[in-house]
Design an enzyme around this catalytic site. Structure first.
Site, PDB file in Angstrom:
ATOM      1  N   LYS A  50       0.811  -1.231   0.000  1.00 24.99           N
ATOM      2  CA  LYS A  50       0.000   0.000   0.000  1.00 24.99           C
ATOM      3  C   LYS A  50       0.840   1.274   0.000  1.00 24.99           C
ATOM      4  CE  LYS A  50      -4.229  -1.900   0.778  1.00 24.99           C
ATOM      5  NZ  LYS A  50      -5.431  -1.678  -0.007  1.00 24.99           N
ATOM      6  N   THR A  72      -8.498   9.821   4.128  1.00 18.32           N
ATOM      7  CA  THR A  72      -8.880   8.514   3.597  1.00 18.32           C
ATOM      8  C   THR A  72      -9.666   7.773   4.657  1.00 18.32           C
ATOM      9  OG1 THR A  72      -8.096   6.553   2.412  1.00 18.32           O
ATOM     10  CG2 THR A  72      -6.845   7.195   4.376  1.00 18.32           C
ATOM     11  N   SER A  75      -9.305   0.605   7.483  1.00 17.23           N
ATOM     12  CA  SER A  75      -9.187  -0.037   8.804  1.00 17.23           C
ATOM     13  C   SER A  75      -7.801  -0.603   9.016  1.00 17.23           C
ATOM     14  CB  SER A  75     -10.221  -1.157   8.918  1.00 17.23           C
ATOM     15  OG  SER A  75     -10.015  -2.088   7.878  1.00 17.23           O
ATOM     16  N   ASN A  77      -3.950  -1.249   6.495  1.00 16.19           N
ATOM     17  CA  ASN A  77      -2.668  -0.931   5.875  1.00 16.19           C
ATOM     18  C   ASN A  77      -2.660   0.400   5.137  1.00 16.19           C
ATOM     19  OD1 ASN A  77      -1.573  -3.322   6.827  1.00 16.19           O
ATOM     20  ND2 ASN A  77      -1.954  -4.468   4.961  1.00 16.19           N
ATOM     21  N   GLY A 179      -7.163  -2.759  -6.450  1.00 18.66           N
ATOM     22  CA  GLY A 179      -6.101  -1.821  -6.792  1.00 18.66           C
ATOM     23  C   GLY A 179      -4.772  -2.482  -7.124  1.00 18.66           C
ATOM     24  N   ALA A 205     -15.774 -14.765  -0.390  1.00 20.30           N
ATOM     25  CA  ALA A 205     -15.876 -13.330  -0.721  1.00 20.30           C
ATOM     26  C   ALA A 205     -15.431 -13.165  -2.177  1.00 20.30           C
ATOM     27  CB  ALA A 205     -15.009 -12.503   0.226  1.00 20.30           C
ATOM     28  N   LYS A 269      10.563 -19.074   5.915  1.00 22.23           N
ATOM     29  CA  LYS A 269      10.941 -18.367   7.159  1.00 22.23           C
ATOM     30  C   LYS A 269      10.624 -16.868   7.088  1.00 22.23           C
ATOM     31  CE  LYS A 269      12.907 -22.202   8.661  1.00 22.23           C
ATOM     32  NZ  LYS A 269      12.130 -23.221   7.962  1.00 22.23           N
ATOM     33  N   SER A 300       1.472  -9.662  -0.775  1.00 19.98           N
ATOM     34  CA  SER A 300       0.994  -8.276  -0.623  1.00 19.98           C
ATOM     35  C   SER A 300       1.353  -7.629   0.703  1.00 19.98           C
ATOM     36  CB  SER A 300      -0.526  -8.236  -0.828  1.00 19.98           C
ATOM     37  OG  SER A 300      -1.163  -9.182   0.017  1.00 19.98           O
TER      38      SER A 300
END
Length: 311
Positions: A50, A72, A75, A77, A179, A205, A269, A300
């Site tokens: 992000k 903005t 909730s 990142n 995005g 979802a 790891k 991500s």
């Protein structure tokens, strides 16, 4: 939108982001039956991709706009990414967060001097509160995934991956607000002759999967997925890009996500969050499709509550 725009975006944000490593694992290659190249955005500033989109969005504002600040709603990142990018550039950041957002995320925003405004935990309340601040303060509204400058910033992770591994056949990303996959699809289109882009999405979802079938933006009635970063829906800026340039979306079950996450923790790891594991889970679930191919996976993020692991 052209290749030059993405090159300019990448050059613009380079001083504000990490060039994250690309890691490989012989054991995971054997398990998946293909050559995997993991672009580790879990090592990005804030521990998530992000930072790329947030930095580009603020850097794209005029001096006058920056002086009025940015707002903005997020909730997690993106809230922290906007706060840090704004702090680096001397810009005031108003962050609308649902009252039930994890305390660790709120603490992160405060660390970077973001001003938190709490609201009810509905999308309607988040948007209404953010737009009220925008109108009162004259602040520029930044969307976590449905804004051109954010999408272009997100494209830079795949640009870096393709610079390092130009022979990739496929890049996979998780799909939430759209995005990241939209930016990745633009990067693959402009920086590769043959690379396809595929999304991974939780089956519970699967709005993006259904949106590609129906041709219109679908929503979710259920957000009960462990991949908490993917509980959002596509937007009108990124959906046309996804329709045009994304090959397909693969749905995975919750157990698939947990297995993939655990494998990466144990074998590589490194710490990744559940949302990050969704793309790798899609490969493990569809081995025949990826057999012997060169496959890039964008991990991500790595912001996970280690006191609440699913394994």
């Amino acid at each position: 939108m052209d290749k030059q725009t993405l090159i300019q975006t990448h050059n613009r944000i380079k001083p504000f982001i990490h060039k994250t490593p690309v890691l490989t694992s012989r054991l995971l290659n054997e398990k998946a039956g293909c050559n995997l190249f993991f672009k580790c955005e879990n090592f990005q500033k804030l521990g998530a991709f992000k930072m790329r989109g947030a930095s580009n969005a603020i850097l794209s504002l005029s001096e006058e706009e920056r002086q009025r600040g940015v707002v903005t709603h997020s909730s997690g990142n993106f809230a922290q990414a906007v706060s840090l990018a704004a702090q680096r550039l001397g810009v005031k950041a108003y962050i609308v967060m649902p009252e039930n957002a994890p305390q660790i995320k709120k603490d992160g925003v405060k660390t970077y001097n973001g001003e938190i405004i709490e609201c009810e935990s509905t999308l309607e309340a988040r948007e209404a509160t953010a737009f009220k601040i925008r109108d009162e303060k004259g602040a520029s509204f930044l969307h976590p995934s449905n804004q051109d400058e954010v999408i272009y910033g997100n494209s830079t992770a795949a640009i870096e991956l393709l610079e390092k591994q130009p022979n990739l056949d496929i890049i996979l990303t998780p799909v939430g607000g759209g995005g990241l996959i939209a930016g990745t699809a633009l990067a693959a289109h402009f920086f590769s002759e043959k690379c396809k882009v595929i999304g991974g999405e939780p089956a519970v979802a699967d709005d993006a999967y259904r949106s590609l079938i129906s041709g219109k933006i679908e929503t979710n009635g259920n957000f009960h997925t462990i991949a908490d970063g993917l509980r959002t829906t596509l937007g009108e800026r990124n959906f046309p890009i996804i329709q045009k340039y994304v090959d397909k979306i693969i749905r995975v079950e919750e157990n698939d996500i947990i297995t993939a996450m655990q494998l990466i923790w144990e074998r590589m790891k490194i710490i990744i969050e559940p949302s990050s594991a969704v793309a790798f889970a899609a490969v493990l679930k569809n081995k025949e499709e990826f057999k012997n191919k060169n496959v890039g996976i964008i991990l991500s993020g790595g912001n996970v509550d280690i006191t609440n692991l699913p394994f």
